[in-house]
Write an enzyme that holds these catalytic residues in place. Structure first.
Site, PDB file in Angstrom:
ATOM      1  N   LYS A  27       0.824  -1.198   0.000  1.00  0.00           N
ATOM      2  CA  LYS A  27       0.000   0.000   0.000  1.00  0.00           C
ATOM      3  C   LYS A  27       0.862   1.253   0.000  1.00  0.00           C
ATOM      4  O   LYS A  27       0.395   2.343  -0.316  1.00  0.00           O
ATOM      5  CB  LYS A  27      -0.878   0.036   1.270  1.00  0.00           C
ATOM      6  CG  LYS A  27      -1.765  -1.142   1.471  1.00  0.00           C
ATOM      7  CD  LYS A  27      -2.509  -0.984   2.835  1.00  0.00           C
ATOM      8  CE  LYS A  27      -3.211  -2.247   3.218  1.00  0.00           C
ATOM      9  NZ  LYS A  27      -3.702  -2.169   4.615  1.00  0.00           N
ATOM     10  N   GLY A  28       2.116   1.112   0.399  1.00  0.00           N
ATOM     11  CA  GLY A  28       2.990   2.262   0.673  1.00  0.00           C
ATOM     12  C   GLY A  28       3.163   3.251  -0.454  1.00  0.00           C
ATOM     13  O   GLY A  28       3.420   4.427  -0.216  1.00  0.00           O
ATOM     14  N   GLU A  59       7.674   2.343  -6.264  1.00  0.00           N
ATOM     15  CA  GLU A  59       7.842   1.838  -4.892  1.00  0.00           C
ATOM     16  C   GLU A  59       7.985   3.007  -3.920  1.00  0.00           C
ATOM     17  O   GLU A  59       8.409   4.102  -4.302  1.00  0.00           O
ATOM     18  CB  GLU A  59       9.079   0.918  -4.877  1.00  0.00           C
ATOM     19  CG  GLU A  59       9.484   0.352  -3.547  1.00  0.00           C
ATOM     20  CD  GLU A  59       8.457  -0.548  -2.884  1.00  0.00           C
ATOM     21  OE1 GLU A  59       7.286  -0.144  -2.777  1.00  0.00           O
ATOM     22  OE2 GLU A  59       8.839  -1.640  -2.432  1.00  0.00           O
ATOM     23  N   ASP A  60       7.633   2.753  -2.670  1.00  0.00           N
ATOM     24  CA  ASP A  60       7.753   3.819  -1.663  1.00  0.00           C
ATOM     25  C   ASP A  60       9.186   3.967  -1.159  1.00  0.00           C
ATOM     26  O   ASP A  60       9.737   5.059  -1.114  1.00  0.00           O
ATOM     27  CB  ASP A  60       6.772   3.588  -0.494  1.00  0.00           C
ATOM     28  CG  ASP A  60       6.898   2.215   0.157  1.00  0.00           C
ATOM     29  OD1 ASP A  60       7.657   1.353  -0.341  1.00  0.00           O
ATOM     30  OD2 ASP A  60       6.219   1.984   1.177  1.00  0.00           O
ATOM     31  N   ASP A  73      14.835  -0.483   1.024  1.00  0.00           N
ATOM     32  CA  ASP A  73      15.564  -0.602   2.280  1.00  0.00           C
ATOM     33  C   ASP A  73      16.652  -1.672   2.092  1.00  0.00           C
ATOM     34  O   ASP A  73      17.697  -1.382   1.519  1.00  0.00           O
ATOM     35  CB  ASP A  73      14.526  -0.959   3.351  1.00  0.00           C
ATOM     36  CG  ASP A  73      15.052  -0.902   4.763  1.00  0.00           C
ATOM     37  OD1 ASP A  73      15.972  -0.132   5.025  1.00  0.00           O
ATOM     38  OD2 ASP A  73      14.530  -1.644   5.620  1.00  0.00           O
ATOM     39  N   LYS A 121      17.173   4.030   0.957  1.00  0.00           N
ATOM     40  CA  LYS A 121      17.972   3.952   2.193  1.00  0.00           C
ATOM     41  C   LYS A 121      19.186   3.081   1.896  1.00  0.00           C
ATOM     42  O   LYS A 121      19.209   1.897   2.257  1.00  0.00           O
ATOM     43  CB  LYS A 121      17.124   3.235   3.252  1.00  0.00           C
ATOM     44  CG  LYS A 121      16.688   4.060   4.441  1.00  0.00           C
ATOM     45  CD  LYS A 121      16.148   3.101   5.503  1.00  0.00           C
ATOM     46  CE  LYS A 121      14.811   3.544   6.007  1.00  0.00           C
ATOM     47  NZ  LYS A 121      14.311   2.668   7.102  1.00  0.00           N
ATOM     48  N   PHE A 152      13.716   5.243  10.620  1.00  0.00           N
ATOM     49  CA  PHE A 152      12.401   4.718  10.275  1.00  0.00           C
ATOM     50  C   PHE A 152      11.462   5.887  10.014  1.00  0.00           C
ATOM     51  O   PHE A 152      11.222   6.712  10.892  1.00  0.00           O
ATOM     52  CB  PHE A 152      11.836   3.797  11.357  1.00  0.00           C
ATOM     53  CG  PHE A 152      10.671   3.011  10.853  1.00  0.00           C
ATOM     54  CD1 PHE A 152      10.862   1.816  10.176  1.00  0.00           C
ATOM     55  CD2 PHE A 152       9.379   3.500  10.988  1.00  0.00           C
ATOM     56  CE1 PHE A 152       9.784   1.115   9.648  1.00  0.00           C
ATOM     57  CE2 PHE A 152       8.298   2.803  10.463  1.00  0.00           C
ATOM     58  CZ  PHE A 152       8.501   1.610   9.794  1.00  0.00           C
ATOM     59  N   VAL A 153      10.962   5.958   8.794  1.00  0.00           N
ATOM     60  CA  VAL A 153      10.132   7.096   8.403  1.00  0.00           C
ATOM     61  C   VAL A 153       8.691   6.682   8.119  1.00  0.00           C
ATOM     62  O   VAL A 153       8.418   5.539   7.745  1.00  0.00           O
ATOM     63  CB  VAL A 153      10.728   7.818   7.165  1.00  0.00           C
ATOM     64  CG1 VAL A 153      12.036   8.507   7.521  1.00  0.00           C
ATOM     65  CG2 VAL A 153      10.930   6.860   6.002  1.00  0.00           C
ATOM     66  N   ASP A 167       3.907   3.619   6.380  1.00  0.00           N
ATOM     67  CA  ASP A 167       3.217   3.367   7.648  1.00  0.00           C
ATOM     68  C   ASP A 167       4.127   2.799   8.719  1.00  0.00           C
ATOM     69  O   ASP A 167       5.215   2.294   8.443  1.00  0.00           O
ATOM     70  CB  ASP A 167       2.095   2.358   7.434  1.00  0.00           C
ATOM     71  CG  ASP A 167       2.628   0.929   7.294  1.00  0.00           C
ATOM     72  OD1 ASP A 167       3.547   0.720   6.489  1.00  0.00           O
ATOM     73  OD2 ASP A 167       2.145   0.033   8.016  1.00  0.00           O
ATOM     74  N   ARG A 220      -0.085   6.760   7.236  1.00  0.00           N
ATOM     75  CA  ARG A 220       0.030   6.812   5.776  1.00  0.00           C
ATOM     76  C   ARG A 220      -0.531   8.104   5.185  1.00  0.00           C
ATOM     77  O   ARG A 220      -0.113   8.546   4.127  1.00  0.00           O
ATOM     78  CB  ARG A 220      -0.722   5.642   5.133  1.00  0.00           C
ATOM     79  CG  ARG A 220      -0.130   4.273   5.390  1.00  0.00           C
ATOM     80  CD  ARG A 220      -0.782   3.259   4.446  1.00  0.00           C
ATOM     81  NE  ARG A 220      -0.592   1.883   4.858  1.00  0.00           N
ATOM     82  CZ  ARG A 220       0.472   1.133   4.547  1.00  0.00           C
ATOM     83  NH1 ARG A 220       1.450   1.651   3.846  1.00  0.00           N
ATOM     84  NH2 ARG A 220       0.559  -0.113   4.942  1.00  0.00           N
TER      85      ARG A 220
HETATM   86  P1  IMP Z   1      13.101  -4.122   1.675  1.00  0.00           P
HETATM   87  O1  IMP Z   1      12.737  -5.438   1.060  1.00  0.00           O
HETATM   88  O2  IMP Z   1      13.931  -4.289   2.919  1.00  0.00           O
HETATM   89  O3  IMP Z   1      13.744  -3.156   0.717  1.00  0.00           O
HETATM   90  O4  IMP Z   1      11.757  -3.568   2.231  1.00  0.00           O
HETATM   91  C1  IMP Z   1      11.099  -2.580   1.673  1.00  0.00           C
HETATM   92  C2  IMP Z   1       9.759  -2.403   2.381  1.00  0.00           C
HETATM   93  O5  IMP Z   1       9.914  -2.294   3.806  1.00  0.00           O
HETATM   94  C3  IMP Z   1       9.152  -1.123   1.918  1.00  0.00           C
HETATM   95  O6  IMP Z   1       8.370  -1.312   0.768  1.00  0.00           O
HETATM   96  C4  IMP Z   1       8.370  -0.690   3.128  1.00  0.00           C
HETATM   97  O7  IMP Z   1       7.096  -1.290   3.098  1.00  0.00           O
HETATM   98  C5  IMP Z   1       9.122  -1.237   4.310  1.00  0.00           C
HETATM   99  N1  IMP Z   1      10.001  -0.212   4.919  1.00  0.00           N
HETATM  100  C6  IMP Z   1      11.345  -0.168   4.908  1.00  0.00           C
HETATM  101  N2  IMP Z   1      11.809   0.916   5.560  1.00  0.00           N
HETATM  102  C7  IMP Z   1      10.724   1.590   5.992  1.00  0.00           C
HETATM  103  C8  IMP Z   1      10.544   2.819   6.725  1.00  0.00           C
HETATM  104  O8  IMP Z   1      11.486   3.537   7.126  1.00  0.00           O
HETATM  105  N3  IMP Z   1       9.261   3.177   6.974  1.00  0.00           N
HETATM  106  C9  IMP Z   1       8.185   2.441   6.562  1.00  0.00           C
HETATM  107  N4  IMP Z   1       8.314   1.303   5.864  1.00  0.00           N
HETATM  108  C10 IMP Z   1       9.567   0.876   5.592  1.00  0.00           C
HETATM  109 MG    MG Z   2       6.273  -1.534   0.857  1.00  0.00          MG
END
Ligand code: IMP
Ligand code: MG
Length: 180
Positions: free
Chosen positions: A43-44, A99-100, A103, A131, A152-153, A159, A165
């Site tokens: 949903k992000g 994508e939002d 990470d 990030k 963490f944002v 969210d 959100r």
């Molecule tokens: P990744 O697979 O570790 O890159 O995870 C990415 C997902 O983790 C994103 O699509 C977000 O849903 C969530 N996420 C990672 N960091 C944050 C943050 O700082 N705030 C909120 N959601 C986050």
């Molecule tokens: Mg996400």
């Protein structure tokens, strides 16, 4: 009440809007003469997706997908869980993943690999936030609005436990909120 949960505003509404318009122009240049299938990663990304696509002049079609990664760190390779898949055939098409935040990069890495098996002409990733300090998977967004530190944002679609959100800005969440 919620306002007390925010350590500070990292990206104001105005700053986000200005940057989204710039990235929209970059994407218009990238897609000159083409019309990609834009995939909103729920949903992000929903807030970013709607602002970005309206700022772009390129005609796009919209698709929605819900994915998450699991098993990362506990298994040799993580797995992609697809909660909602797109309905259209992407073979030979240009795909824009919206994508939002990237990470660890595990989700995007696995999603890109999965979509590649459907033989699109091109896959491009645009992420509101990046990030890089936490990256473990071999993936980078092709376009990004903001690189941020390891905080963490929340807000502008992002969210914590399904809250925040709807905030129009991106803020850093107080550690006390998620440490309890
Ligand atoms: P990744 O697979 O570790 O890159 O995870 C990415 C997902 O983790 C994103 O699509 C977000 O849903 C969530 N996420 C990672 N960091 C944050 C943050 O700082 N705030 C909120 N959601 C986050
Ligand atoms: Mg996400």
């Amino acid at each position: 009440m919620r306002k007390g949960d925010i350590e500070r505003v990292l990206l104001s509404k105005g700053k986000i809007q200005a940057r989204v318009k710039k990235v929209a122009k970059e994407l218009d240049a990238y897609y000159a003469g083409k019309s990609p299938i834009a995939i909103c990663i729920l949903k992000g990304s929903v807030v970013f997706f709607s602002d970005l696509l309206r700022a772009m002049k390129t005609p796009v079609s919209m698709e929605f997908m819900k994915v998450s990664s699991y098993g990362v760190g506990t298994q040799s390779s993580g797995k992609l869980s697809v909660g909602l898949d797109i309905l259209s055939n992407i073979e030979g098409k240009d795909v824009l993943i919206v994508e939002d935040i990237i990470d660890s990069g595990n989700t995007m890495y696995m999603l890109k690999e999965m979509l590649k098996t459907r033989n699109p002409a091109d896959i491009c990733i645009v992420s509101l936030l990046d990030k890089p300090a936490r990256r473990t998977a071999d993936i980078q967004p092709d376009f990004t609005c903001f690189k941020i530190e390891d905080e963490f944002v929340i807000g502008y679609g992002l969210d914590y436990a399904e809250d925040y959100r709807d905030l129009p800005y991106v803020g850093i969440l107080k550690r006390s909120v998620y440490k309890n």
